[in-house]
Design a protein around this motif. Sequence first.
Motif, mmCIF file in Angstrom:
data_model
loop_
_atom_site.group_PDB
_atom_site.id
_atom_site.type_symbol
_atom_site.label_atom_id
_atom_site.label_comp_id
_atom_site.label_asym_id
_atom_site.label_seq_id
_atom_site.Cartn_x
_atom_site.Cartn_y
_atom_site.Cartn_z
ATOM 1 N N ARG A 225 -24.402 0.025 15.382
ATOM 2 C CA ARG A 225 -24.743 -0.899 14.526
ATOM 3 C C ARG A 225 -25.310 -0.388 13.165
ATOM 4 O O ARG A 225 -24.676 -0.109 12.301
ATOM 5 N N GLY A 226 -26.615 -0.206 13.034
ATOM 6 C CA GLY A 226 -27.369 0.812 12.031
ATOM 7 C C GLY A 226 -27.335 2.059 12.008
ATOM 8 O O GLY A 226 -27.691 2.643 11.294
ATOM 9 N N GLY A 227 -26.903 2.658 13.299
ATOM 10 C CA GLY A 227 -27.035 4.002 13.615
ATOM 11 C C GLY A 227 -25.956 4.920 13.361
ATOM 12 O O GLY A 227 -25.961 5.777 13.951
ATOM 13 N N ARG A 228 -25.162 4.760 12.206
ATOM 14 C CA ARG A 228 -24.178 5.754 12.196
ATOM 15 C C ARG A 228 -24.680 6.709 11.112
ATOM 16 O O ARG A 228 -25.727 6.681 10.749
ATOM 17 N N MET A 229 -23.793 7.941 11.413
ATOM 18 C CA MET A 229 -24.168 9.040 10.937
ATOM 19 C C MET A 229 -24.154 9.063 9.243
ATOM 20 O O MET A 229 -25.156 9.672 8.770
ATOM 21 N N TRP A 230 -23.184 8.626 8.801
ATOM 22 C CA TRP A 230 -23.319 8.577 7.174
ATOM 23 C C TRP A 230 -23.118 7.125 6.625
ATOM 24 O O TRP A 230 -22.968 6.150 7.341
ATOM 25 N N PRO A 231 -23.835 7.004 5.430
ATOM 26 C CA PRO A 231 -24.007 5.849 5.064
ATOM 27 C C PRO A 231 -22.692 4.915 4.572
ATOM 28 O O PRO A 231 -21.881 5.897 4.577
ATOM 29 N N HIS A 232 -22.448 3.559 4.148
ATOM 30 C CA HIS A 232 -21.196 3.214 4.103
ATOM 31 C C HIS A 232 -20.893 3.839 2.601
ATOM 32 O O HIS A 232 -19.784 4.145 2.573
ATOM 33 N N ALA A 233 -21.864 3.846 1.753
ATOM 34 C CA ALA A 233 -21.572 4.184 0.367
ATOM 35 C C ALA A 233 -22.337 5.473 0.098
ATOM 36 O O ALA A 233 -23.375 5.182 -0.448
ATOM 37 N N PRO A 234 -21.718 6.609 0.217
ATOM 38 C CA PRO A 234 -22.704 7.833 0.087
ATOM 39 C C PRO A 234 -23.200 7.975 -1.300
ATOM 40 O O PRO A 234 -24.297 8.406 -1.696
ATOM 41 N N TRP A 235 -22.220 7.574 -2.202
ATOM 42 C CA TRP A 235 -22.553 7.860 -3.598
ATOM 43 C C TRP A 235 -23.709 7.121 -4.165
ATOM 44 O O TRP A 235 -24.438 7.448 -5.067
ATOM 45 N N ARG A 236 -24.168 6.043 -3.177
ATOM 46 C CA ARG A 236 -25.393 5.289 -3.542
ATOM 47 C C ARG A 236 -26.649 6.028 -3.679
ATOM 48 O O ARG A 236 -27.571 5.853 -4.189
ATOM 49 N N SER A 237 -26.676 7.094 -2.795
ATOM 50 C CA SER A 237 -27.651 8.074 -2.691
ATOM 51 C C SER A 237 -27.945 8.972 -3.645
ATOM 52 O O SER A 237 -29.050 9.152 -4.183
ATOM 53 N N LEU A 238 -26.775 9.041 -4.512
ATOM 54 C CA LEU A 238 -26.833 10.169 -5.693
ATOM 55 C C LEU A 238 -27.567 9.675 -6.694
ATOM 56 O O LEU A 238 -28.461 10.643 -7.477
ATOM 57 N N THR A 239 -28.066 8.512 -6.852
ATOM 58 C CA THR A 239 -28.938 8.022 -8.293
ATOM 59 C C THR A 239 -30.559 8.026 -7.678
ATOM 60 O O THR A 239 -31.296 7.766 -8.360
ATOM 61 N N ARG A 240 -30.519 8.671 -6.355
ATOM 62 C CA ARG A 240 -31.904 8.815 -5.999
ATOM 63 C C ARG A 240 -32.360 10.131 -5.681
ATOM 64 O O ARG A 240 -33.236 10.517 -5.122
ATOM 65 N N ILE A 241 -31.597 11.173 -6.483
ATOM 66 C CA ILE A 241 -31.841 12.279 -6.311
ATOM 67 C C ILE A 241 -33.108 12.953 -6.807
ATOM 68 O O ILE A 241 -33.324 12.435 -7.908
ATOM 69 N N GLY A 242 -33.827 13.558 -6.014
ATOM 70 C CA GLY A 242 -35.079 14.008 -6.785
ATOM 71 C C GLY A 242 -36.300 13.186 -7.044
ATOM 72 O O GLY A 242 -35.950 11.808 -7.095
ATOM 73 N N ALA A 243 -37.377 13.439 -7.287
ATOM 74 C CA ALA A 243 -38.598 12.784 -7.573
ATOM 75 C C ALA A 243 -38.928 12.636 -9.098
ATOM 76 O O ALA A 243 -39.406 11.881 -9.677
#
Lengths: 246, 224
Positions: A225-243
Motif C-alpha cells: 500500500r504505502g510501503g513501496r520502495m520508490w515514490p510515485h513521482a520521484p521528480w516531486r522530491s527534487l524541489t525539496r533538495i537541501g534546506a
Amino acid sequence: MIVGFDFDPVWDQRSQLLGGLVVLLEITALSMVLATIGGLGLSRLRRSRLRWVQALGFVVVQVLRGIALYVLVLWLFNGLVVATGITLTAFQTGVIALSLLNAAYLAEVFRAGYDALPAGQREAALAIGLTPRAVGRDVLAPQVLRISWPAMGNVLVDIAKDSAIVSVIGVSELMREADRWAQYYFLPFEFYTAAGAVYFVVVMAITLGWRAIERRLDVTAFPGRGGRMWPHAPWRSLTRIGAHPR
Amino acid sequence: MVAYDFRWETIWEHRTELLTGLWLTIQVAGIAFALGCALGLPLAAMRSSRSPLLSAPATIWVALTRGVPLLVVLYWVYYAAANQGWFALSEFRSGAVALGVTGSGYLAENFRGAIAAIDPGQREAAAAVGLRPARTFVSVIAPQALRIALPSSINVFIALLKGATIVSIIGLADMFYVARTVSFDTFSPFELYTAAAVIIIAVTLAIAAVASLLERRLSSGADR
C-alpha cells in the motif's frame, strides 16, 4: 564575441574530474558521519538537567549556525593554523569545518525530533522497568531517527554542495579539478557546466536514495500500500533538495 | 617555528576597510534577496499551476538552482558567461545574480508552500462574497501567505548573507578580501580573520534573533 562550445577536453580529463568526484564523496561522507556524532552530542547538551550545560550547548549551536563555511575555512586554514602552528592539511580543515557547522544544524534537527516525541513514550518505557539508558537507546533514539531522517537528508545534500567551497584552500575535489582544467584549456563554460552537472547528479542521487530509505523506515506504511520502495513521482522530491541556499 | 606575534591593533587600524567590506556583503545579499523574490514569486505561481507547460519549467528551474552549488553558479556567471561572450558582469553584480538565482529556488518553494497552507475555505469565502480571483489573491491570500512565508524567507536571507562571503573569491573587496590583502602586509591573518568572522556572526545572529521574534509574533496572531 560569441564563441562556440568545445566539450572534448572535458571528456579527455574525465579521469581527473572523476578523481575529484571521489574526493568530494569522501569529504561528504566523512563530514556527515562526524556532523551526526557532533549533532547528537550537542543536542544531548541541550537536554541536560544542568542549566549551564544547556546554555553552553545553546551558545555553541548559535555561533556555529551564524558562521559561514567559507569564513570558518579561511579562519581555520589561514588564521588558526598560521597563528598556533597546528598542522592541518587542507582536506582535514575542510572536513572539520563542514562537520562543525553541520553538527549545529543536526543538533537542532535532533532536538526537534526529541521534542516531537510524546512524553508517554519515556514514561511507559520506564514504567515497564527499562533502565534510563535502555529507554534512550532502544525506545527514544530509533523514533527520533525516523522523525529526523528527512531533515538529515537535507543536511547531507547541503554538505555535498558546500564541499565545493573547500576547493579554495586547495583540496583537489571536483570543483578544484574543474577550475584547474578550465584555466588550463581556457574553457570555463565547458568545465564549470560539467562540474555543475556532476554536482546535480550527486545531489539527485542522494535525495532519491535517502527518500527510498525513508520509505523503508516508515513502519506505519505496510508493503503493497504505502510501503513501496520508490515514490510515485520521484521528480516531486527534487524541489525539496537541501534546506539552505548553498 | 617562529612564534606568532599577535597584533590585535591591526583590526582597529583597518576598521574602515573591514566595515566597508561588510557593507558590500550586505548589499550583495540584499540585492540577491530582492532578485530571488522577484524570480521566486512567478516561479511559485507557475509551480502551483495545473498546466504542465507552466509547472514543468518552474520545477526544473527550482531543482537546478537547489541542486547546483552556489560556487559553481558564481563561477559560471562571472567567468563562463563572459568567456562565451554572453554578458560580462562586475564582481559585485555577478555575486548578486548568482546568489539571487540560487535563492530563487528556495524562495519559490517557501512562497508556494505558504500559499498552499492557506485554508481553501478562505478562497471559497472570498468567492462567495463576490471578490474576483485577482482581488482574492491580493487582499485575502497574499497577506496571510506573507505571514507564513516571512520567517523562512528571512532564514533564506541569512543563508544568502553567509553565501555572499564567497564573492571575495572572485575579487570583490569585502571583509575577507580585505583581511587577506591586509595580512600580506602586516602578517596578522589570525587577528583579521577572527575580526571578520566575529563581525559576520554578530550580523547573522542579530538578523536570526529578529526572525525568531517575528515568527513568535506572527504565529501568536494566527492562534487567535
